[in-house]
Design a protein around this motif. Structure first.
Motif, PDB file in Angstrom:
ATOM      1  N   SER A  16       0.931  -1.273  -0.087  1.00 40.00           N
ATOM      2  CA  SER A  16       0.114  -0.029   0.071  1.00 40.00           C
ATOM      3  C   SER A  16       0.909   1.260   0.004  1.00 40.00           C
ATOM      4  CB  SER A  16      -1.214  -0.051   1.316  1.00 40.00           C
ATOM      5  OG  SER A  16      -1.757  -0.952   1.276  1.00 40.00           O
ATOM      6  N   ARG A  17       0.304   2.376  -0.243  1.00 36.82           N
ATOM      7  CA  ARG A  17       0.920   3.442  -0.100  1.00 36.82           C
ATOM      8  C   ARG A  17       0.081   4.575   0.609  1.00 36.82           C
ATOM      9  NH1 ARG A  17       0.840   4.285  -6.371  1.00 36.82           N
ATOM     10  NH2 ARG A  17      -1.024   3.022  -5.988  1.00 36.82           N
ATOM     11  N   ASN A  18       0.859   5.402   1.491  1.00 35.68           N
ATOM     12  CA  ASN A  18       0.279   6.402   2.371  1.00 35.68           C
ATOM     13  C   ASN A  18       0.375   7.815   1.659  1.00 35.68           C
ATOM     14  OD1 ASN A  18      -0.756   8.160   4.227  1.00 35.68           O
ATOM     15  ND2 ASN A  18       0.105   7.095   6.016  1.00 35.68           N
ATOM     16  N   ALA A  19      -0.584   8.219   1.159  1.00 37.83           N
ATOM     17  CA  ALA A  19      -0.480   9.395   0.095  1.00 37.83           C
ATOM     18  C   ALA A  19      -1.448  10.930   0.495  1.00 37.83           C
ATOM     19  CB  ALA A  19      -1.116   9.084  -1.284  1.00 37.83           C
ATOM     20  N   GLY A  20      -0.758  12.010   0.158  1.00 34.79           N
ATOM     21  CA  GLY A  20      -1.653  13.101   0.121  1.00 34.79           C
ATOM     22  C   GLY A  20      -1.775  13.457  -1.428  1.00 34.79           C
ATOM     23  N   ILE A  21      -3.182  13.384  -1.611  1.00 32.43           N
ATOM     24  CA  ILE A  21      -3.398  13.906  -3.156  1.00 32.43           C
ATOM     25  C   ILE A  21      -4.129  15.113  -3.272  1.00 32.43           C
ATOM     26  CG2 ILE A  21      -4.977  12.795  -5.179  1.00 32.43           C
ATOM     27  CD1 ILE A  21      -4.977  10.192  -3.516  1.00 32.43           C
ATOM     28  N   VAL A  22      -3.734  15.991  -4.263  1.00 29.81           N
ATOM     29  CA  VAL A  22      -4.503  17.166  -4.594  1.00 29.81           C
ATOM     30  C   VAL A  22      -5.577  16.924  -5.379  1.00 29.81           C
ATOM     31  CG1 VAL A  22      -4.072  19.167  -5.635  1.00 29.81           C
ATOM     32  CG2 VAL A  22      -2.229  18.477  -4.589  1.00 29.81           C
ATOM     33  N   TRP A  23      -6.906  17.114  -4.729  1.00 30.41           N
ATOM     34  CA  TRP A  23      -8.152  16.998  -5.731  1.00 30.41           C
ATOM     35  C   TRP A  23      -8.466  18.359  -6.151  1.00 30.41           C
ATOM     36  CZ3 TRP A  23      -9.189  11.785  -5.506  1.00 30.41           C
ATOM     37  CH2 TRP A  23     -10.252  11.470  -6.563  1.00 30.41           C
ATOM     38  N   ALA A  29       4.936  -0.557  12.280  1.00 33.14           N
ATOM     39  CA  ALA A  29       3.574  -0.291  12.329  1.00 33.14           C
ATOM     40  C   ALA A  29       2.944   0.025  11.100  1.00 33.14           C
ATOM     41  CB  ALA A  29       3.488   1.331  13.069  1.00 33.14           C
ATOM     42  N   GLU A  30       3.761   0.531   9.931  1.00 32.91           N
ATOM     43  CA  GLU A  30       3.632   0.788   8.453  1.00 32.91           C
ATOM     44  C   GLU A  30       4.014  -0.432   7.700  1.00 32.91           C
ATOM     45  OE1 GLU A  30       1.882   5.101   7.760  1.00 32.91           O
ATOM     46  OE2 GLU A  30       4.323   4.906   8.070  1.00 32.91           O
ATOM     47  N   TYR A  31       5.152  -0.981   8.007  1.00 34.70           N
ATOM     48  CA  TYR A  31       5.730  -2.234   7.436  1.00 34.70           C
ATOM     49  C   TYR A  31       6.653  -3.015   8.376  1.00 34.70           C
ATOM     50  CZ  TYR A  31      10.434  -0.016   7.322  1.00 34.70           C
ATOM     51  OH  TYR A  31      11.563   0.394   7.703  1.00 34.70           O
ATOM     52  N   LEU A  32       6.885  -4.197   7.897  1.00 37.94           N
ATOM     53  CA  LEU A  32       7.809  -4.895   8.843  1.00 37.94           C
ATOM     54  C   LEU A  32       9.077  -5.125   8.047  1.00 37.94           C
ATOM     55  CD1 LEU A  32       5.356  -8.066  10.027  1.00 37.94           C
ATOM     56  CD2 LEU A  32       6.411  -6.110  11.327  1.00 37.94           C
ATOM     57  N   PHE A  85       3.632  -0.771   3.759  1.00 35.04           N
ATOM     58  CA  PHE A  85       3.510   0.329   2.755  1.00 35.04           C
ATOM     59  C   PHE A  85       4.706   0.710   2.275  1.00 35.04           C
ATOM     60  CE2 PHE A  85      -0.245   0.897   5.573  1.00 35.04           C
ATOM     61  CZ  PHE A  85      -0.971   2.046   4.965  1.00 35.04           C
ATOM     62  N   VAL A  86       4.629   1.054   1.159  1.00 35.55           N
ATOM     63  CA  VAL A  86       5.847   1.333   0.220  1.00 35.55           C
ATOM     64  C   VAL A  86       6.390   2.904   0.305  1.00 35.55           C
ATOM     65  CG1 VAL A  86       6.741   1.176  -2.125  1.00 35.55           C
ATOM     66  CG2 VAL A  86       5.242  -0.602  -1.127  1.00 35.55           C
ATOM     67  N   ALA A  87       7.512   3.190   0.440  1.00 34.20           N
ATOM     68  CA  ALA A  87       8.121   4.322   0.614  1.00 34.20           C
ATOM     69  C   ALA A  87       8.135   5.404  -0.633  1.00 34.20           C
ATOM     70  CB  ALA A  87       9.407   4.540   1.278  1.00 34.20           C
ATOM     71  N   GLY A  88       7.736   6.551  -0.480  1.00 32.83           N
ATOM     72  CA  GLY A  88       7.680   7.394  -1.737  1.00 32.83           C
ATOM     73  C   GLY A  88       9.510   7.892  -1.744  1.00 32.83           C
ATOM     74  N   THR A  89       9.616   8.235  -2.953  1.00 30.92           N
ATOM     75  CA  THR A  89      11.040   8.841  -3.220  1.00 30.92           C
ATOM     76  C   THR A  89      11.277  10.461  -3.424  1.00 30.92           C
ATOM     77  OG1 THR A  89      10.803   8.354  -5.542  1.00 30.92           O
ATOM     78  CG2 THR A  89      11.687   6.512  -4.105  1.00 30.92           C
ATOM     79  N   ALA A  90      10.248  11.103  -3.302  1.00 30.67           N
ATOM     80  CA  ALA A  90      10.121  12.447  -3.629  1.00 30.67           C
ATOM     81  C   ALA A  90       9.596  13.516  -2.508  1.00 30.67           C
ATOM     82  CB  ALA A  90       9.786  12.870  -5.279  1.00 30.67           C
ATOM     83  N   PRO A  91      10.290  14.778  -2.361  1.00 26.40           N
ATOM     84  CA  PRO A  91       9.612  15.553  -1.308  1.00 26.40           C
ATOM     85  C   PRO A  91       8.104  15.982  -1.752  1.00 26.40           C
ATOM     86  CG  PRO A  91      11.632  16.480  -2.029  1.00 26.40           C
ATOM     87  CD  PRO A  91      11.260  15.195  -3.137  1.00 26.40           C
ATOM     88  N   GLY A  92       7.406  16.232  -0.697  1.00 22.20           N
ATOM     89  CA  GLY A  92       5.950  16.431  -0.924  1.00 22.20           C
ATOM     90  C   GLY A  92       5.791  17.993  -1.185  1.00 22.20           C
ATOM     91  N   VAL A  93       6.184  18.694  -2.321  1.00 25.85           N
ATOM     92  CA  VAL A  93       5.680  19.991  -2.875  1.00 25.85           C
ATOM     93  C   VAL A  93       4.676  19.889  -3.764  1.00 25.85           C
ATOM     94  CG1 VAL A  93       6.774  22.153  -3.595  1.00 25.85           C
ATOM     95  CG2 VAL A  93       8.181  20.488  -2.374  1.00 25.85           C
ATOM     96  N   LEU A  94       3.411  20.412  -3.225  1.00 25.07           N
ATOM     97  CA  LEU A  94       2.144  20.120  -4.139  1.00 25.07           C
ATOM     98  C   LEU A  94       1.779  21.624  -4.518  1.00 25.07           C
ATOM     99  CD1 LEU A  94       0.757  17.149  -2.039  1.00 25.07           C
ATOM    100  CD2 LEU A  94       1.910  17.069  -4.348  1.00 25.07           C
TER     101      LEU A  94
END
Length: 563
Positions: free
Chosen positions: A348-355, A378-381, A405-414
């Motif tokens: 899974s992925r924990n995301a912030g999505i711009v709607w 907690a989110e992965y073993l 949960f799979v890690a993202g690789t880029a800073p969260g600038v939205l």
């Protein structure tokens, strides 16, 4: 103290046996105050009590207690307890202080998974204070001959201990850093000049000066030096009052935070995921109605918390339709905290999505941030084949451990409307680099999306204290959006505005100012921590040299003696 002398050729070897650990002699031991009047370490039972009191003082410096001035007192008490002791005693006393500190501080971790994980986490974190106690005992040798080393060494070793704990193992766990206790203190201003490591250094330096003052006034009766050291500690703690802060100078934007709440607290909040999504949609639609009636200001952007939609809106048309309804009703883009399926099986992925407000039917949003620092256990073993059987044996929620949960690789600038938002998800706010990278990539304000439904108010308040430090560190207006609270806005001076209650539904709207400049802390990055840690390592090496035998003259023979 006694000495052994033995002659080897023309060299007389002198081995000093100093009283250690309650007056017992041991080879190579050095009493904490041997060079200043023969003072030795505290008796072990007394040192144990002092270490416990040190752990208590550290604890009450943090929310919910918030007695920030107790942090340097805790540092001082631990230093007094371990000074001059054998290394194993230093480690043991540090471990005790750490258990007293971390146990209650992290008690929110046992609310829904049982006591075993909490106890293991407490003991593991306490081990780092054990290592700190060992290091302080090691440096006592050097401090006995050069008293000025003691307060400086205490401060450097605290920073080094936190640097290690923040990174190892599996990315570390920075909870309980001294800096995070200072949200209401003058020392918070130092965050803008050197980040959390500089704040920790200042607090620990004040504690080191207090420890030095105790030795001078209580043991040596050197009242003038003790008073000067105490004054120095007070000066360090208030120096932030004269430091200028950074005020954002960009345009003003109106931001709404939606705290939709959950039907009930606990790990099964995601079993109620449709209700949680409905709560956030309904609250946003209700805000739109208030805007139309002139009862609320039209927001430029809206922020929902982490886990606002645990139904993957990129795969579930019904969830996407509900979010569309909310975005179109409020007429502003929504930063949606969502759990996304995949990319692989069991992931899974924990995301912030711009709607956006104008998303076409069947289309998908184009901007999202994927959490870069999932929480181990907690989110992965980590090391799943080895760890999974153990985790299943010690937690009553083993079924929740089946997905990583799979890690993202880029800073969260939205980009949301007129603002570039630095998105940080939950525990990521504790990690210096995750937050700093968003600002360096152009974030004009900071948004921390979090879900506190599995914890309690003390955890939420500890997290809010971290948001406050980050706002000052980077000169950015900030916010924290939580499913259940505490949500609120934080201006760049570290002050909290419009904070919500815990376990309630709420919608808050406030004008924030966008930032564009950078603080010294943002520009320096990790260099203050690197340099302070390097200095700590150099100090440990110097203390090792001081423990070796040194060459001194023997007056009665004119020969050379090594001691």
């Amino acid at each position: 103290m006694r000495a052994r002398r033995r002659k080897i050729g023309d060299v007389v070897t002198v081995q000093t046996l100093a009283p250690v650990d309650g007056g017992q002699a041991g080879p190579g031991g050095v009493a904490g105050g041997e060079a200043a009047g023969g003072r030795g370490p505290l008796r072990l039972p007394v040192a144990l009590v002092v270490a416990v009191l040190g752990g208590v003082a550290l604890l009450v410096a943090f929310p919910l207690y918030g007695l920030w001035w107790a942090a340097p007192v805790g540092v001082a008490l631990l230093a007094v307890a371990v000074k001059g002791r054998r290394l194993r005693s230093g480690f043991g006393l540090g471990l005790v202080a750490g258990a007293v500190f971390f146990g209650p501080l992290l008690a929110w971790t046992n609310m829904h998974v049982g006591y075993t994980p909490w106890i293991l986490l407490t003991l593991f974190q306490a081990t780092y204070l054990g290592l700190l106690g060992l290091a302080l005992a090691w440096v006592s040798t050097l401090a006995a001959k050069r008293p000025w080393v003691w307060p400086v060494g205490i401060a450097l070793l605290w920073v080094a201990q936190e640097a290690l704990r923040d990174r190892a193992p599996f990315g570390g766990f920075p909870w309980g850093r001294l800096a995070f206790s200072q949200a209401d203190a003058p020392t918070l201003a130092l965050a803008g000049y050197g980040g959390a490591p500089l704040v920790t250094f200042a607090v620990a330096a004040a504690g080191g000066l207090l420890a030095y003052a105790v030795g001078e006034m209580v043991v040596a009766r050197a009242w003038a030096r003790g008073a000067a050291a105490t004054g120095g500690a007070l000066a360090v703690m208030v120096v932030g009052l004269v430091l200028p802060g950074t005020t954002p100078a960009g345009p003003v934007v109106s931001v709404a935070v939606v705290q939709g709440n959950v039907p009930r607290l606990g790990l099964d909040f995601n079993a109620q995921r449709q209700a949680v999504l409905n709560n956030h949609v309904a609250a946003t639609v209700a805000l739109a109605e208030r805007v139309r009636n002139g009862q609320a200001k039209q927001p430029d952007l809206v922020v929902w918390p982490e886990n606002a939609s645990d139904i993957d809106p990129l795969r579930n048309p019904s969830a996407a339709g509900a979010i569309n309804t909310a975005a179109q009703a409020i007429g502003a883009p929504i930063l949606v905290g969502a759990v996304l399926s995949g990319p692989g099986e069991g992931e899974s992925r924990n995301a912030g999505i711009v709607w956006p407000t104008d998303l076409a039917p069947g289309a998908q949003p184009q901007q999202m941030y994927l959490k870069q620092h999932p929480v181990p256990f907690a989110e992965y073993l980590p090391l799943r084949p080895i760890v999974e059987p153990i985790a299943q044996a010690i937690t009553n929620q083993a079924k929740l451990l089946r997905t990583d949960f799979v890690a993202g690789t880029a800073p969260g600038v939205l980009t949301l409307g007129p603002a570039k938002v630095g998105d940080v998800i939950c525990f990521e706010v504790a990690y210096d680099d995750v937050v700093r990278d968003t600002v360096r990539e152009g974030a004009q304000l900071l948004a921390v999306q979090t879900n506190n439904a599995t914890f309690d108010e003390s955890e939420a308040m500890q997290q809010m204290a971290m948001v406050r430090l980050r706002a000052v560190e980077h000169g950015r207006d900030s916010l924290m959006a939580s499913t259940v609270g505490v949500s609120g806005f934080v201006t760049a001076d570290g002050n909290v505005h419009d904070a919500t209650g815990f376990n309630t539904d709420a919608v808050i709207v406030r004008d924030l100012r966008l930032g564009s400049g950078t603080t010294p802390a943002t520009r320096l990055g990790a260099w203050p921590e690197y340099l302070l840690t390097a200095a700590a390592l150099a100090l440990l090496v110097a203390a090792g040299v001081a423990r070796r035998r040194r060459t001194v003259p023997v007056e009665d023979t004119g020969q050379t003696a090594t001691a």
